[in-house]
Design an enzyme around this catalytic site. Structure first.
Site, PDB file in Angstrom:
ATOM      1  N   ASP A 161      33.362  39.615  34.426  1.00 30.88           N
ATOM      2  CA  ASP A 161      34.746  39.902  34.051  1.00 30.88           C
ATOM      3  C   ASP A 161      35.246  41.143  34.783  1.00 30.88           C
ATOM      4  O   ASP A 161      34.559  42.165  34.825  1.00 30.88           O
ATOM      5  CB  ASP A 161      34.870  40.146  32.553  1.00 30.88           C
ATOM      6  CG  ASP A 161      34.449  38.928  31.730  1.00 30.88           C
ATOM      7  OD1 ASP A 161      34.549  37.810  32.263  1.00 30.88           O
ATOM      8  OD2 ASP A 161      34.032  39.118  30.581  1.00 30.88           O
ATOM      9  N   ASP A 190      33.756  34.936  36.851  1.00 40.19           N
ATOM     10  CA  ASP A 190      34.123  34.495  35.510  1.00 40.19           C
ATOM     11  C   ASP A 190      35.582  34.865  35.259  1.00 40.19           C
ATOM     12  O   ASP A 190      36.439  34.603  36.084  1.00 40.19           O
ATOM     13  CB  ASP A 190      33.177  35.092  34.473  1.00 40.19           C
ATOM     14  CG  ASP A 190      33.264  34.384  33.122  1.00 40.19           C
ATOM     15  OD1 ASP A 190      33.848  33.290  33.052  1.00 40.19           O
ATOM     16  OD2 ASP A 190      32.748  34.917  32.134  1.00 40.19           O
ATOM     17  N   ASP A 194      39.178  39.458  29.737  1.00 38.87           N
ATOM     18  CA  ASP A 194      38.587  38.796  28.571  1.00 38.87           C
ATOM     19  C   ASP A 194      38.550  39.718  27.354  1.00 38.87           C
ATOM     20  O   ASP A 194      38.266  40.915  27.473  1.00 38.87           O
ATOM     21  CB  ASP A 194      37.160  38.347  28.880  1.00 38.87           C
ATOM     22  CG  ASP A 194      37.126  37.043  29.666  1.00 38.87           C
ATOM     23  OD1 ASP A 194      38.193  36.610  30.148  1.00 38.87           O
ATOM     24  OD2 ASP A 194      36.043  36.459  29.799  1.00 38.87           O
ATOM     25  N   ARG A 243      43.105  29.096  31.933  1.00 41.62           N
ATOM     26  CA  ARG A 243      42.978  30.277  31.061  1.00 41.62           C
ATOM     27  C   ARG A 243      43.965  31.379  31.453  1.00 41.62           C
ATOM     28  O   ARG A 243      43.589  32.446  31.907  1.00 41.62           O
ATOM     29  CB  ARG A 243      41.545  30.831  31.062  1.00 41.62           C
ATOM     30  CG  ARG A 243      40.502  29.836  30.606  1.00 41.62           C
ATOM     31  CD  ARG A 243      39.138  30.490  30.455  1.00 41.62           C
ATOM     32  NE  ARG A 243      38.138  29.521  30.017  1.00 41.62           N
ATOM     33  CZ  ARG A 243      36.868  29.820  29.713  1.00 41.62           C
ATOM     34  NH1 ARG A 243      36.468  31.081  29.805  1.00 41.62           N
ATOM     35  NH2 ARG A 243      36.038  28.893  29.320  1.00 41.62           N
TER      36      ARG A 243
END
Length: 520
Positions: A161, A190, A194, A243
């Site tokens: 992240d 990734d 987050d 996302r």
């Protein structure tokens, strides 16, 4: 199997120069380099001021950033860390101290509070090195680039992240940053942004997220629903598979963002999540809003958005797109004030203002860029990073009128084992809960009492369960305020004998630990 992101960064990553771990203390009269003030949900729950009022330190290496954190008098002593140059694995080492908890290979903001990290000078680049916020609160990250952080391959950092938050994180403002990767999960990357394991009151503003398989998530699994109250405003999401973000439970507010080149899906509201999506511009993308990859559906409220060359898939098992004609499936109350640009000008204003090294310009609310005035707010007393005490001290600014002699409490049907009086006993170890998922609890007095501020506190370990609410003058039926989530509520001073906190929706069983009332 997810295909790689179609585009790649155009520039070759520069070879970083390993710096000497030295933190330079700047003269105390120098104001914080951070400008403007937090917006969105980061203004709630006591607000987000970062290291304002503390010492200003200049750092050119990751080790120097850690040294600045570890050199404070305590883990909550305010500090502004001005960063310049390239931060990478070669110049980022663990530093030990009683006021920090750092690690190699990641900028670790762990079990601390009241910190600002801001890029200055020619810019600050975190190259293949993530920023990890854990068990912390009141953090500002501004004007930095974080690029090519990997979870597999070499080198790895921060679970892949770019910026990751987890485990009881509160009040984070990330502003004017550029977060980018060079591919998707198959290339070792990734998420860019987050939040998980009880992260709340976060704003991402005027930032660029691009060239990644995953933009970011709120909640790591369908059972991780303790996160939320996140604002996304004036950001650019470009060339991303999915996302933008994925939202599991909780509440999020997306306004004035520009989404372009979303290849598989965009805002994924699922597992009971509630998203307010207004005045955004979606271009050249697929399935930009809906519930995807699950049958546990979420909801959304839409208004003022533009869908430009957006395609929609057919509804089916684990696939519930909001389009081709998105309509609202919920109502989300927003507890803070904000200014909306018209959606038609969003691509242009975001182009002029978003990302690192753009002069920290913001919209004036009429689609024109402006530079905000530097702010140097007074130091704040940090909230504890350990579990809250059983006795809740009143915040500064007056006496908690709910505890005054002659005050009382009542409400609608209560759950077994709870009491109305638990919301005015000064303890977060007790609470009131309605018999169902909605209900009302009230504070009352024998004579008219002037109130202009309310603080709703949830018991430890249950934060995030309260959804939308209304604060009502029981004497007249007038709605004094509305919104979602626990925290501080302000409104015009009102003389009344009884005030109602009405919970209209919840994520699970809502609980009110304390219903505090103040005259100012």
């Amino acid at each position: 199997m997810r295909r790689p992101v179609a585009l790649r960064l155009h520039a070759t990553l520069a070879t970083a120069i390993v710096g000497i771990a030295v933190a330079v203390v700047l003269p105390s009269p120098q104001a914080s380099a951070a400008v403007g003030a937090a917006t969105g949900y980061a203004t709630q729950n006591g607000g987000t001021t970062g290291g304002a009022g503390g010492q200003t330190v200049r750092a050119t290496t990751g080790t120097a950033i850690h040294a600045a954190l570890c050199g404070r008098a305590s883990s909550s002593t305010p500090i502004v860390i001005e960063v310049t140059g390239t931060i990478n694995h070669g110049n980022t080492s663990k530093v030990s101290g009683s006021s920090c908890n750092t690690a190699d290979g990641v900028i670790e903001l762990k079990q601390i509070s009241n910190v600002t990290i801001v890029g200055v000078g020619g810019g600050a680049v975190f190259d293949q090195l993530g920023i990890h916020i854990r068990d912390s609160r009141n953090i500002i990250i501004q004007n930095v680039t974080v690029r090519n952080v990997k979870k597999s391959g070499s080198p790895t950092s921060n679970g892949g992240d770019a910026i990751g938050m987890e485990s009881t994180v509160r009040n984070v403002w990330v502003d004017h940053v550029t977060l980018e990767a060079s591919g998707g999960e198959s290339e070792g990357y990734d998420g860019l942004f987050d939040m998980k394991d009880d992260t709340q009151y976060v704003t991402l503003s005027y930032s660029i997220l691009r060239n990644s398989g995953r933009g970011g998530l709120i909640g790591s699994s369908e059972s991780d629903r303790s996160n939320g109250f996140v604002t996304f405003e004036h950001n650019l999401y470009e060339n991303i598979d999915s996302r933008t973000p994925l939202l599991r439970g909780g509440v999020a507010h997306m306004f004035n963002n520009h989404y372009t080149g979303l290849h598989e899906s965009g805002i994924n509201s699922r597992a009971g999540a509630r998203a307010k999506v207004e005045n955004n511009y979606f271009r050249n993308s697929k399935d930009v809003l809906g519930t995807f990859y699950t049958n546990e559906r979420g909801t959304w409220q839409v208004a003022g958005n533009i869908f430009d060359n957006v395609t929609w898939s057919a509804t089916g098992n684990e696939n519930y797109p909001a389009g081709p004609n998105p309509t609202s499936t919920t109502t989300v109350g927003i507890p803070y004030s904000y200014r909306l640009d018209g959606a038609s000008c969003v691509p242009d204003i975001v182009r002029q203002t978003a990302g690192a090294n753009t002069g920290l310009k913001v919209s004036n609310g009429s689609c024109s860029p402006q530079t905000p005035t530097p702010t140097t707010p007074a130091p704040t007393t940090p909230a504890p990073t350990t579990p809250p005490p059983t006795t809740t001290p009143p915040p500064s600014g007056g006496t908690n009128l709910s505890l005054a002699s002659g005050a009382g409490a009542d409400g609608s049907s209560k759950a077994d084992g709870t009491s109305y009086g638990n919301v005015r006993d000064g303890s977060l170890g007790t609470y009131w809960s309605p018999a169902g998922s909605t209900g009302t609890v009230s504070i009352k007095w024998g004579s008219a009492t002037t109130v202009s501020r309310v603080v709703i506190r949830e018991p430890s370990g249950t934060s995030g369960s309260i959804g939308s609410w209304q604060l009502v003058n029981n004497d007249t039926g007038a709605v004094l305020a509305s919104g979602s989530g626990a925290g501080q509520i302000t409104f015009g001073a009102t003389s009344l004998k009884k005030i109602n906190f009405k919970i209209n929706s919840s994520g699970g069983t809502p609980r009110v630990g304390e219903f505090e009332t103040y005259a100012s």
